[in-house]
Write an enzyme that holds these catalytic residues in place. Structure first.
Site, PDB file in Angstrom:
ATOM      1  N   CYS A 232      36.891  48.878  43.607  1.00  0.00           N
ATOM      2  CA  CYS A 232      37.765  48.766  42.427  1.00  0.00           C
ATOM      3  C   CYS A 232      37.488  47.402  41.800  1.00  0.00           C
ATOM      4  O   CYS A 232      38.356  46.542  41.724  1.00  0.00           O
ATOM      5  CB  CYS A 232      39.238  48.897  42.811  1.00  0.00           C
ATOM      6  SG  CYS A 232      39.638  50.339  43.819  1.00  0.00           S
ATOM      7  N   GLY A 237      36.175  39.295  39.629  1.00  0.00           N
ATOM      8  CA  GLY A 237      36.378  37.980  40.227  1.00  0.00           C
ATOM      9  C   GLY A 237      35.970  37.943  41.693  1.00  0.00           C
ATOM     10  O   GLY A 237      35.279  37.023  42.146  1.00  0.00           O
ATOM     11  N   ASP A 301      40.224  46.797  46.626  1.00  0.00           N
ATOM     12  CA  ASP A 301      41.243  45.972  45.960  1.00  0.00           C
ATOM     13  C   ASP A 301      42.057  46.958  45.114  1.00  0.00           C
ATOM     14  O   ASP A 301      41.809  47.130  43.932  1.00  0.00           O
ATOM     15  CB  ASP A 301      40.562  44.905  45.109  1.00  0.00           C
ATOM     16  CG  ASP A 301      41.553  43.927  44.494  1.00  0.00           C
ATOM     17  OD1 ASP A 301      42.704  43.880  44.968  1.00  0.00           O
ATOM     18  OD2 ASP A 301      41.179  43.230  43.537  1.00  0.00           O
ATOM     19  N   CYS A 354      47.732  43.063  45.045  1.00  0.00           N
ATOM     20  CA  CYS A 354      48.486  41.888  44.580  1.00  0.00           C
ATOM     21  C   CYS A 354      49.962  42.279  44.451  1.00  0.00           C
ATOM     22  O   CYS A 354      50.639  41.945  43.492  1.00  0.00           O
ATOM     23  CB  CYS A 354      47.931  41.335  43.271  1.00  0.00           C
ATOM     24  SG  CYS A 354      47.792  42.535  41.936  1.00  0.00           S
TER      25      CYS A 354
END
Length: 401
Positions: A232, A237, A301, A354
């Site tokens: 993903c 980053g 992620d 996150c």
């Protein structure tokens, strides 16, 4: 501080777009900053920070101003007056501020600050959900931390430079930074600055990446020469960080369902000098199946509620809905089951979000391990903003037997 009419007008215009038209705060602010070429960095800083501030405290300011959505232009000016008054800024003699009850504003603030969901400006449903998962004591601290302005953190691109060289180059531009213990490639700006206009950025010496996000690539234990899949990848980053840790040796396959994000990653990879990345759009199950049992390392992620990154995305508080969180949990389960099959025997997988919700994090990992016995749990890391000072994050490392 003296308020300038054109800057205040720009802020009010932006807030109306964010609150009433559902536009994303970062996109609105980007447009606002191009509004007047004569604005200096301080002017642009005022517009950006004031807009984010009022978005962050929308519920509190609306309650104090006694206004309800959808907000009229006058309503937003009243919220602006609340913002200014609570910061001790003298209101100018403009018609928008006529009859502003200064003493009443401070009294209402004291009164409403006794109720957490109003004081911390959080929707009822979100407050109840997080309390049910984290408990009152933890959420009291975390809610406050998630309302603080996020620091600007850089990740040194070790493919091109060292942290010390980057720090010196930025210092010569009057941009002071400091190292962060436990984050080997990170530099924190002592004061906010537009780092994207620097030569160091154009040369690919760094990326802007929160410290918590910088933990993920290292957690996956990537090494030069490995075959790694970032399932993903988004704008990449973590992909770029892995390329640096792998010293451009081996292969990283960056995958995403959104082709435009991979195009952005391609552009960033070129600037960063990351040459070991392939880009694949997930437009069917074929790209996934082709990689079954092939990868030394897989990073998932996962898409999530984003409740750990409210400091940098405060408008998410008002856009998120409880149904979305239930839906995303199902997506997380499906992704874990499907994408984990790319890990070869003896390989490792990191599941990361996150989010600060156990139901999106350790509970998902536990449910996965119960039905996928070929994987074993190695370790996990839970990051909360009130403890770390950075974004809320979760990561779990699993190994395929």
């Amino acid at each position: 501080m003296r308020l300038h009419r054109n800057l205040c007008f720009a802020t009010v215009d932006g807030l109306l777009q964010i609150f009433n038209e559902g536009m994303y705060a970062d996109k609105v602010v980007q447009q606002l900053l191009k509004r007047d070429k004569r604005w200096g960095s301080r002017d642009r800083g005022f517009v950006a920070e004031t807009t984010y501030d009022i978005v962050r405290w929308k519920r509190l300011y609306a309650e104090i101003a006694d206004v309800k959505e959808p907000f009229s232009r006058d309503d937003v000016w009243r919220m602006f007056a609340v913002w200014a008054t609570l910061r001790g800024i003298k209101l100018p003699d403009w018609k928008y501020f006529e009859g502003t009850p200064l003493r009443k504003i401070k009294g209402r603030f004291d009164e409403l600050s006794k109720v957490r969901k109003i004081k911390e400006s959080i929707p009822d449903w979100m407050d109840e959900l997080i309390v049910s998962e984290l408990g009152e004591a933890v959420w009291n601290k975390e809610a406050t931390a998630l309302n603080e302005q996020a620091d600007v953190i850089l990740r040194t691109n070790t493919l091109k430079t060292t942290k010390e060289k980057l720090q010196t180059e930025l210092f010569d531009l009057d941009i002071e930074t400091e190292s962060i213990k436990g984050y080997p490639d990170a530099l924190k700006l002592k004061e906010r600055a537009n780092v994207f206009t620097t030569d160091a950025f154009q040369k690919g010496w760094f990326e802007v990446q929160d410290a918590s996000s910088q933990l993920v690539a290292e957690f996956l234990e990537v090494k030069p020469g490995m075959k790694v899949v970032d399932t993903c990848a988004g704008a990449g980053g973590k992909t770029l960080h892995m390329a640096a840790l792998m010293e451009n040796k081996g292969q990283i396959i960056a995958m995403d369902i959104y082709e435009n994000k991979l195009k952005e990653l391609k552009r960033r990879a070129k600037r960063a000098g990351a040459h070991n990345i392939e880009f694949r759009v997930i437009d069917s199950t074929k790209p996934i199946k082709k990689l079954y049992d092939k990868a030394d390392r897989v990073l998932i992620d996962a898409p999530c509620s984003g409740l750990g990154v409210l400091r940098r995305n405060p408008d998410a508080k008002w856009k998120l809905q409880p149904e979305f969180i239930e839906k995303i949990k199902k997506t997380q389960q499906d992704i874990l089951v499907q994408y984990s099959r790319m890990v070869k025997p003896g390989g490792k997988l990191v599941y990361a979000t996150c989010s600060i919700l156990p139901s999106e994090n350790e509970n998902q990992v536990k449910a996965f391990l119960e039905t996928n016995k070929e994987f074993t749990f190695i370790k996990e890391k839970k990051v909360l903003s009130h403890k770390s000072g950075f974004d809320g994050f979760y990561m779990a490392l699993l190994e395929r037997k």
